[in-house]
Design a protein around this motif. Structure first.
Motif, mmCIF file in Angstrom:
data_model
loop_
_atom_site.group_PDB
_atom_site.id
_atom_site.type_symbol
_atom_site.label_atom_id
_atom_site.label_comp_id
_atom_site.label_asym_id
_atom_site.label_seq_id
_atom_site.Cartn_x
_atom_site.Cartn_y
_atom_site.Cartn_z
ATOM 1 N N PHE A 1 -10.013 12.029 -6.718
ATOM 2 C CA PHE A 1 -10.807 11.233 -5.797
ATOM 3 C C PHE A 1 -11.967 12.049 -5.228
ATOM 4 O O PHE A 1 -11.842 13.255 -4.996
ATOM 5 N N ASN A 2 -13.081 11.366 -5.010
ATOM 6 C CA ASN A 2 -14.218 11.945 -4.301
ATOM 7 C C ASN A 2 -13.870 11.961 -2.816
ATOM 8 O O ASN A 2 -13.613 10.909 -2.217
ATOM 9 N N VAL A 3 -13.827 13.135 -2.214
ATOM 10 C CA VAL A 3 -13.378 13.257 -0.827
ATOM 11 C C VAL A 3 -14.325 12.540 0.129
ATOM 12 O O VAL A 3 -13.890 11.950 1.124
ATOM 13 N N SER A 4 -15.611 12.557 -0.138
ATOM 14 C CA SER A 4 -16.581 11.962 0.794
ATOM 15 C C SER A 4 -16.540 10.436 0.793
ATOM 16 O O SER A 4 -16.875 9.800 1.788
ATOM 17 N N THR A 5 -16.112 9.820 -0.330
ATOM 18 C CA THR A 5 -16.102 8.360 -0.418
ATOM 19 C C THR A 5 -14.701 7.768 -0.487
ATOM 20 O O THR A 5 -14.511 6.580 -0.210
ATOM 21 N N GLY A 6 -13.713 8.579 -0.887
ATOM 22 C CA GLY A 6 -12.376 8.061 -1.087
ATOM 23 C C GLY A 6 -12.204 7.269 -2.369
ATOM 24 O O GLY A 6 -11.137 6.700 -2.616
ATOM 25 N N LYS A 7 -13.225 7.230 -3.206
ATOM 26 C CA LYS A 7 -13.174 6.486 -4.461
ATOM 27 C C LYS A 7 -12.673 7.379 -5.593
ATOM 28 O O LYS A 7 -12.906 8.584 -5.604
ATOM 29 N N GLU A 8 -11.978 6.748 -6.544
ATOM 30 C CA GLU A 8 -11.516 7.479 -7.710
ATOM 31 C C GLU A 8 -12.718 7.894 -8.552
ATOM 32 O O GLU A 8 -13.517 7.054 -8.973
ATOM 33 N N ALA A 9 -12.836 9.196 -8.785
ATOM 34 C CA ALA A 9 -13.947 9.718 -9.583
ATOM 35 C C ALA A 9 -13.552 9.929 -11.037
ATOM 36 O O ALA A 9 -14.356 9.730 -11.952
ATOM 37 N N TYR A 10 -12.306 10.348 -11.266
ATOM 38 C CA TYR A 10 -11.831 10.628 -12.623
ATOM 39 C C TYR A 10 -10.364 10.227 -12.722
ATOM 40 O O TYR A 10 -9.603 10.368 -11.768
ATOM 41 N N ARG A 11 -9.989 9.713 -13.890
ATOM 42 C CA ARG A 11 -8.580 9.456 -14.185
ATOM 43 C C ARG A 11 -8.236 10.236 -15.445
ATOM 44 O O ARG A 11 -8.805 10.004 -16.505
ATOM 45 N N LEU A 12 -7.303 11.178 -15.296
ATOM 46 C CA LEU A 12 -7.034 12.133 -16.359
ATOM 47 C C LEU A 12 -5.826 11.755 -17.203
ATOM 48 O O LEU A 12 -5.704 12.204 -18.331
ATOM 49 N N SER A 13 -4.923 10.985 -16.672
ATOM 50 C CA SER A 13 -3.731 10.597 -17.415
ATOM 51 C C SER A 13 -3.430 9.156 -17.075
ATOM 52 O O SER A 13 -3.439 8.774 -15.909
ATOM 53 N N ARG A 14 -3.192 8.350 -18.074
ATOM 54 C CA ARG A 14 -2.984 6.929 -17.855
ATOM 55 C C ARG A 14 -1.540 6.635 -17.475
ATOM 56 O O ARG A 14 -0.622 7.333 -17.909
ATOM 57 N N PRO A 15 -1.299 5.573 -16.696
ATOM 58 C CA PRO A 15 0.072 5.244 -16.322
ATOM 59 C C PRO A 15 0.896 4.825 -17.533
ATOM 60 O O PRO A 15 0.375 4.412 -18.560
ATOM 61 N N GLY A 16 2.216 4.940 -17.378
ATOM 62 C CA GLY A 16 3.124 4.549 -18.438
ATOM 63 C C GLY A 16 3.826 5.711 -19.087
ATOM 64 O O GLY A 16 4.741 5.525 -19.887
ATOM 65 N N SER A 17 3.408 6.933 -18.774
ATOM 66 C CA SER A 17 4.051 8.118 -19.336
ATOM 67 C C SER A 17 5.042 8.682 -18.328
ATOM 68 O O SER A 17 5.345 8.064 -17.316
ATOM 69 N N HIS A 18 5.570 9.887 -18.605
ATOM 70 C CA HIS A 18 6.533 10.509 -17.704
ATOM 71 C C HIS A 18 5.895 10.845 -16.353
ATOM 72 O O HIS A 18 4.694 11.088 -16.257
#
Length: 362
Positions: A54-71
């Motif tokens: 997350f971008n600390v200044s905006t609280g918005k997700e900036a990057y997603r590195l691993s998709r849900p559904g895994s361990h």
């Protein structure tokens, strides 16, 4: 890393804890939150395998590195940086998961740089930490700790068992691991379900001493900047938050969860972290109540330093919230982050009442 002991302890009278932002849910739980070295980003790891930054200044997700559904990704950690670090080596994040894998990402490109480890549910991983210069990486598993060379990504030592005079090592899951500061590069500590904190010597390959009592069930083990004091948060109703003398293996004091008034419901702690100022003046800790339906809470405490008689003071409480992880940004920002069972990340600010801007530090 030696603290400036000549500096007076700060007086936080009149300071307020206030929300800066609350992110959208990124997963079912936020098991781990960590600010990056320059405090611009905040990484979070989730119950369904999501790793979001997350971008600390905006609280918005900036990057997603691993998709849900895994361990489940149990913990993340940023590689340390210095002013001389090249752009190529900046912004590197590692995460460990219950499939026994360590994954390392270059955050801004979104690229997974490496994937290594046993890759077996019989070698699940629950915690991770870098040493002071980023040359070594330690991960904790079912009973053992694996130390990995950062450059080669090869295991240098498997730490398991003890000297059988003062300790036998861990007998159950290792939920937290921390390297000691630069003046003890051969040492690390760990805690877990077996009601012990183990002190490991990389040169010996096993634990050499232990502190018995703390029941560590999450990100609730931290070391002071000078390497002298140990903070433990236990998943139990009595004396959950404790400060220890690491060299003497003795408890210095219990830090009261509630300094006055009713002591119920008890809070069973999942997380406990020092702030990053020279005196480690503050503690962020949190967990759940005995009944999950009752939720939990997180607190920010000024614990008064290591003197056994120094009083502690609560600077703020987040109520109706089961807290799983906490982290402080640098002191200049005045920021801290909390992750919990709602899958959101809360970025908070601690500042003198009426001060501006909201991120004025301490």
């Amino acid at each position: 890393l030696q603290p400036s002991l000549g500096l007076p302890l700060m007086d936080f009278t009149g300071w307020q804890l206030s929300p800066v932002c609350i992110t959208e849910p990124f997963d079912s739980e936020a098991f781990s939150v960590r600010f990056n070295p320059d405090n611009h980003f905040l990484a979070a790891a989730g119950g369904h395998g999501t790793v979001s930054v997350f971008n600390v200044s905006t609280g918005k997700e900036a990057y997603r590195l691993s998709r849900p559904g895994s361990h489940t990704v149990k913990q993340v950690c940023w590689r340390p940086e210095t002013v001389t670090s090249s752009l190529r080596t900046r912004g590197v994040l590692v995460g460990v998961s219950t499939d026994g894998k360590v994954r390392q990402w270059h955050v801004t490109s979104g690229k997974c740089l490496e994937e290594f480890g046993a890759g077996s549910e019989h070698e699940q991983l629950f915690c991770v930490d870098y040493n002071h210069d980023g040359g070594l990486l330690a991960t904790g598993g079912l009973k053992a700790i694996f130390v990995i060379d950062e450059e080669t990504k090869k295991q240098t030592v498997r730490l398991e068992g003890g000297n059988y005079e003062t300790t036998a090592g861990h007998s159950n899951r290792v939920q937290a691991v921390r390297f000691l500061p630069a003046d003890a590069p051969w040492a690390l500590i760990s805690g877990g379900w077996d009601n012990s904190v183990q002190y490991w010597d990389l040169r010996a390959g096993h634990a050499v001493k232990a502190i018995l009592g703390p029941h560590i069930c999450g990100d609730s083990l931290d070391v002071s900047g000078d390497g002298r004091h140990l903070l433990t948060g236990s998943y139990r109703d009595q004396n959950p938050l404790e400060l220890w003398d690491l060299a003497q293996e003795q408890r210095i004091k219990v830090i009261p969860w509630r300094s006055s008034g009713p002591q119920e419901p008890a809070c069973f702690l999942y997380t406990a972290r020092f702030s990053k100022d020279p005196h480690n003046s503050l503690i962020a800790a949190g967990g759940s109540f005995a009944s999950k339906e009752d939720g939990g809470e997180a607190k920010i405490l000024q614990y008064g330093g290591p003197a056994a008689t120094a009083p502690s003071k609560c600077l703020g409480t987040v109520v109706d919230y089961t807290c799983l992880s906490a982290d402080f940004a640098s002191t200049q920002t005045g920021l801290l982050a909390l992750g919990g069972t709602d899958g959101r990340v809360r970025i908070m600010s601690l500042k003198p009442e009426g001060s501006r801007p909201a991120t004025q530090g301490y």
